[in-house]
Design a protein around this motif. Structure first.
Motif, PDB file in Angstrom:
ATOM      1  N   MET A 128     -22.804 -17.145 -15.419  1.00 15.91           N
ATOM      2  CA  MET A 128     -23.777 -16.221 -16.017  1.00 15.91           C
ATOM      3  C   MET A 128     -23.087 -15.086 -16.771  1.00 15.91           C
ATOM      4  O   MET A 128     -23.654 -14.537 -17.701  1.00 15.91           O
ATOM      5  N   ALA A 129     -21.864 -14.731 -16.366  1.00 13.24           N
ATOM      6  CA  ALA A 129     -21.154 -13.613 -16.993  1.00 13.24           C
ATOM      7  C   ALA A 129     -20.439 -14.015 -18.277  1.00 13.24           C
ATOM      8  O   ALA A 129     -19.951 -13.150 -19.003  1.00 13.24           O
ATOM      9  N   GLN A 130     -20.367 -15.311 -18.562  1.00 13.13           N
ATOM     10  CA  GLN A 130     -19.664 -15.725 -19.777  1.00 13.13           C
ATOM     11  C   GLN A 130     -20.390 -15.213 -20.995  1.00 13.13           C
ATOM     12  O   GLN A 130     -21.615 -15.131 -20.984  1.00 13.13           O
ATOM     13  N   PRO A 131     -19.777 -14.788 -22.036  1.00 11.05           N
ATOM     14  CA  PRO A 131     -18.369 -14.842 -22.384  1.00 11.05           C
ATOM     15  C   PRO A 131     -17.591 -13.565 -22.032  1.00 11.05           C
ATOM     16  O   PRO A 131     -16.560 -13.289 -22.624  1.00 11.05           O
ATOM     17  N   ASP A 132     -18.081 -12.789 -21.070  1.00  9.83           N
ATOM     18  CA  ASP A 132     -17.392 -11.558 -20.696  1.00  9.83           C
ATOM     19  C   ASP A 132     -15.966 -11.856 -20.221  1.00  9.83           C
ATOM     20  O   ASP A 132     -15.687 -12.923 -19.663  1.00  9.83           O
ATOM     21  N   GLN A 133     -15.099 -10.856 -20.420  1.00  2.63           N
ATOM     22  CA  GLN A 133     -13.713 -10.997 -20.000  1.00  2.63           C
ATOM     23  C   GLN A 133     -13.648 -11.073 -18.476  1.00  2.63           C
ATOM     24  O   GLN A 133     -14.302 -10.312 -17.773  1.00  2.63           O
ATOM     25  N   GLY A 134     -12.902 -11.990 -17.952  1.00  5.55           N
ATOM     26  CA  GLY A 134     -12.730 -12.143 -16.511  1.00  5.55           C
ATOM     27  C   GLY A 134     -13.677 -13.155 -15.895  1.00  5.55           C
ATOM     28  O   GLY A 134     -13.535 -13.493 -14.722  1.00  5.55           O
ATOM     29  N   ALA A 135     -14.656 -13.641 -16.653  1.00  3.37           N
ATOM     30  CA  ALA A 135     -15.610 -14.604 -16.108  1.00  3.37           C
ATOM     31  C   ALA A 135     -14.904 -15.885 -15.673  1.00  3.37           C
ATOM     32  O   ALA A 135     -15.244 -16.488 -14.655  1.00  3.37           O
TER      33      ALA A 135
ATOM     34  N   PHE B  99     -17.988 -21.686   1.586  1.00  3.40           N
ATOM     35  CA  PHE B  99     -18.557 -22.616   0.606  1.00  3.40           C
ATOM     36  C   PHE B  99     -19.643 -21.936  -0.230  1.00  3.40           C
ATOM     37  O   PHE B  99     -19.617 -21.991  -1.468  1.00  3.40           O
ATOM     38  N   VAL B 100     -20.580 -21.270   0.440  1.00  7.02           N
ATOM     39  CA  VAL B 100     -21.680 -20.599  -0.260  1.00  7.02           C
ATOM     40  C   VAL B 100     -21.135 -19.469  -1.139  1.00  7.02           C
ATOM     41  O   VAL B 100     -21.571 -19.297  -2.282  1.00  7.02           O
ATOM     42  N   ASN B 101     -20.162 -18.717  -0.629  1.00  5.06           N
ATOM     43  CA  ASN B 101     -19.539 -17.657  -1.407  1.00  5.06           C
ATOM     44  C   ASN B 101     -18.921 -18.228  -2.682  1.00  5.06           C
ATOM     45  O   ASN B 101     -19.061 -17.645  -3.762  1.00  5.06           O
ATOM     46  N   GLY B 102     -18.258 -19.369  -2.568  1.00  4.14           N
ATOM     47  CA  GLY B 102     -17.664 -20.008  -3.740  1.00  4.14           C
ATOM     48  C   GLY B 102     -18.714 -20.424  -4.756  1.00  4.14           C
ATOM     49  O   GLY B 102     -18.543 -20.218  -5.963  1.00  4.14           O
ATOM     50  N   LEU B 103     -19.810 -21.024  -4.276  1.00  7.34           N
ATOM     51  CA  LEU B 103     -20.878 -21.429  -5.189  1.00  7.34           C
ATOM     52  C   LEU B 103     -21.484 -20.223  -5.915  1.00  7.34           C
ATOM     53  O   LEU B 103     -21.762 -20.286  -7.115  1.00  7.34           O
ATOM     54  N   ILE B 104     -21.665 -19.136  -5.167  1.00  5.65           N
ATOM     55  CA  ILE B 104     -22.232 -17.926  -5.783  1.00  5.65           C
ATOM     56  C   ILE B 104     -21.270 -17.355  -6.819  1.00  5.65           C
ATOM     57  O   ILE B 104     -21.682 -16.943  -7.911  1.00  5.65           O
ATOM     58  N   ARG B 105     -19.981 -17.347  -6.509  1.00  6.04           N
ATOM     59  CA  ARG B 105     -18.996 -16.856  -7.493  1.00  6.04           C
ATOM     60  C   ARG B 105     -19.008 -17.712  -8.757  1.00  6.04           C
ATOM     61  O   ARG B 105     -18.920 -17.186  -9.871  1.00  6.04           O
ATOM     62  N   ILE B 106     -19.098 -19.026  -8.587  1.00  7.74           N
ATOM     63  CA  ILE B 106     -19.150 -19.904  -9.759  1.00  7.74           C
ATOM     64  C   ILE B 106     -20.389 -19.582 -10.595  1.00  7.74           C
ATOM     65  O   ILE B 106     -20.303 -19.447 -11.830  1.00  7.74           O
ATOM     66  N   ALA B 107     -21.527 -19.426  -9.948  1.00 13.29           N
ATOM     67  CA  ALA B 107     -22.770 -19.113 -10.673  1.00 13.29           C
ATOM     68  C   ALA B 107     -22.668 -17.771 -11.392  1.00 13.29           C
ATOM     69  O   ALA B 107     -23.066 -17.643 -12.560  1.00 13.29           O
ATOM     70  N   VAL B 108     -22.128 -16.764 -10.710  1.00 11.89           N
ATOM     71  CA  VAL B 108     -21.978 -15.441 -11.324  1.00 11.89           C
ATOM     72  C   VAL B 108     -21.020 -15.518 -12.512  1.00 11.89           C
ATOM     73  O   VAL B 108     -21.272 -14.928 -13.571  1.00 11.89           O
ATOM     74  N   GLY B 109     -19.925 -16.258 -12.352  1.00 15.64           N
ATOM     75  CA  GLY B 109     -18.979 -16.413 -13.453  1.00 15.64           C
ATOM     76  C   GLY B 109     -19.592 -17.102 -14.659  1.00 15.64           C
ATOM     77  O   GLY B 109     -19.366 -16.703 -15.801  1.00 15.64           O
TER      78      GLY B 109
END
Length: 184
Positions: free
Chosen positions: A118-125, A106-116
């Motif tokens: 923050m990474a927008q509009p980069d490709q792969g976000a 669950f925590v890993n998923g939340l962190i991935r969502i946050a990183v994604g």
């Protein structure tokens, strides 16, 4: 460096064989998830118990002050106790480890969502956000199935991991055999 690469390329079959063995092990783990879960749980308990015992020995061999010795004593006793509980109370240990794993997913998923985000509009976000959402949804589903899922979850995840590793080694071997650059 070129000589080392050619030696590795000549031995591509070993990587291929390792990949096959890992896949066989992974499929076996998925077909016997309870036994694999118990084995993983026992190993984790053993590591905790040995670590706790080492910390308790360290209390008597350290030159640190009494504050450090007190901390080593408390941590060592806790780790030893936790390890022994995991080793000698395996079903309860599986329930506890499964809960920790579900929370970690669950925590890993939340962190991935946050990183994604923050990474927008980069490709792969978007993919990072998507995978994070899948992790969160999977953890919610697993929590709904908890504690029934406790007896098999560790084994299934270990099996899936072995299959993925095996596929990676087979892909790597293919790249070596055909002199193609393949990311593992």
């Amino acid at each position: 460096m070129g000589n080392t690469t050619s030696k590795i390329q000549k031995n591509w079959g070993w990587f291929f064989g390792l990949g096959i063995l890992l896949i066989i092990g992974g499929v076996s783990a998925i077909f016997a998830p309870f036994l694999v879960s118990l084995a993983i749980e026992f190993i984790v308990g053993l590591v905790f118990a040995v670590g706790g015992a080492v910390m308790l020995v360290h209390v008597f061999t350290t030159k640190d002050g009494w504050n450090a010795r007190l901390i080593y004593s408390i941590l060592g006793a806790f780790n030893l106790f936790a390890g022994l509980m995991l080793m000698f109370r395996p079903l309860e240990g599986l329930v506890a480890l499964t809960l920790v794993m579900i929370v970690a997913i669950f925590v890993n998923g939340l962190i991935r969502i946050a990183v994604g985000v923050m990474a927008q509009p980069d490709q792969g976000a978007g993919w990072v956000i998507f995978v994070g959402c899948i992790s969160v949804l999977a953890s919610v589903y697993l929590m709904a199935m908890y504690p029934k899922v406790s007896v098999i979850l560790l084994g299934v995840i270990a099996g899936a991991s072995l299959i993925a590793e095996g596929a990676g080694y087979i892909r790597f071997a293919y790249g070596l055999k055909n002199n193609v650059s393949v990311a593992v």
